[in-house]
Scaffold this motif. Sequence first.
Motif, short mmCIF file in Angstrom:
data_model
loop_
_atom_site.label_atom_id
_atom_site.label_comp_id
_atom_site.label_asym_id
_atom_site.label_seq_id
_atom_site.Cartn_x
_atom_site.Cartn_y
_atom_site.Cartn_z
N ALA A 1 31.69 37.78 105.69
CA ALA A 1 33.13 37.96 105.57
C ALA A 1 33.48 38.84 104.37
O ALA A 1 34.35 39.71 104.44
CB ALA A 1 33.83 36.61 105.45
N GLU B 1 35.79 32.78 112.65
CA GLU B 1 34.83 32.02 111.84
C GLU B 1 34.75 32.57 110.42
O GLU B 1 34.79 31.83 109.44
CB GLU B 1 33.45 32.05 112.50
CG GLU B 1 33.39 31.24 113.79
CD GLU B 1 32.01 31.28 114.42
OE1 GLU B 1 31.19 32.14 114.00
OE2 GLU B 1 31.73 30.47 115.32
N LYS B 2 34.66 33.89 110.30
CA LYS B 2 34.59 34.50 108.97
C LYS B 2 35.91 34.32 108.23
O LYS B 2 35.93 34.08 107.02
CB LYS B 2 34.25 35.98 109.09
CG LYS B 2 32.87 36.27 109.63
CD LYS B 2 32.67 37.76 109.82
CE LYS B 2 31.35 38.06 110.51
NZ LYS B 2 31.22 39.51 110.83
N THR C 1 25.10 27.89 106.92
CA THR C 1 26.01 28.64 107.78
C THR C 1 27.24 29.09 107.00
O THR C 1 27.73 30.20 107.18
CB THR C 1 26.44 27.78 108.97
OG1 THR C 1 25.28 27.41 109.72
CG2 THR C 1 27.40 28.55 109.89
N SER D 1 26.19 32.04 104.88
CA SER D 1 25.97 33.21 105.72
C SER D 1 27.29 33.84 106.17
O SER D 1 27.48 35.06 106.11
CB SER D 1 25.13 32.82 106.94
OG SER D 1 24.97 33.91 107.82
N ARG D 2 28.22 33.00 106.63
CA ARG D 2 29.52 33.51 107.08
C ARG D 2 30.30 34.12 105.92
O ARG D 2 30.99 35.13 106.09
CB ARG D 2 30.33 32.39 107.72
CG ARG D 2 29.80 31.94 109.08
CD ARG D 2 30.66 30.84 109.67
NE ARG D 2 30.10 30.33 110.90
CZ ARG D 2 30.61 29.30 111.59
NH1 ARG D 2 31.70 28.68 111.14
NH2 ARG D 2 30.04 28.90 112.70
#
Length: 207
Positions: A191, A155-156, A183, A186-187
Amino acid sequence: MTDPDGPGHVLRVTKTLPAPALPFAGSVFEPRAPVHEAHVPLDFDAVYDEHADFVWRSLRRLGVREASLDDALQDVFLVVHRRLGEFEPRSSVKAWLFAIVCRVARDHRRLVRRKEGHEELPAGVPDRAPGPAERLEKAEALKLVDALLAELDDEKRAVFVMAEIEELSAPEIAAALDVKLNTVYSRLRAARRDFELALARRGGGRP
């Protein structure tokens, strides 16, 4: 070290892709207005011509091993050909393609894990600029970026590649990944933090 030959035939369309430019020269992500394209039917040849190098480069950045790049590229454009009529211009073609790239890359990584029990990091691709010293330096930088990206979870990694390397906007990323805008932010923060920590562990910088 030499460049891979690039992708082969995709639906009888043969293209030779250039070696990707050196990625990640600092934080380039800034919130921008979403890109909206005219709602006209997509032409497969035009999409391939404009975006094949982006697709190939993104597959590498998402962990597809070098030996599988041609197959993965073909898989992406087979999906594109099948789903041309499904494209909706609420985001850019590039973001739509990246969503497909993410799924294809995930499937190829899973296949490698099932067959071999591990994933091999893709080899760095040197720039073709003249001068062996410059080629070596850029090849080493690419290998380092690939290794650092491999330390991020899926995801990151996807958000980081889209924002920091491909320079897609946050709304484009949210549309491509079908997640909320918050989201994405945030990711991306997580990351960036993990990338900088990994870089610091390798002696290449400080978090």
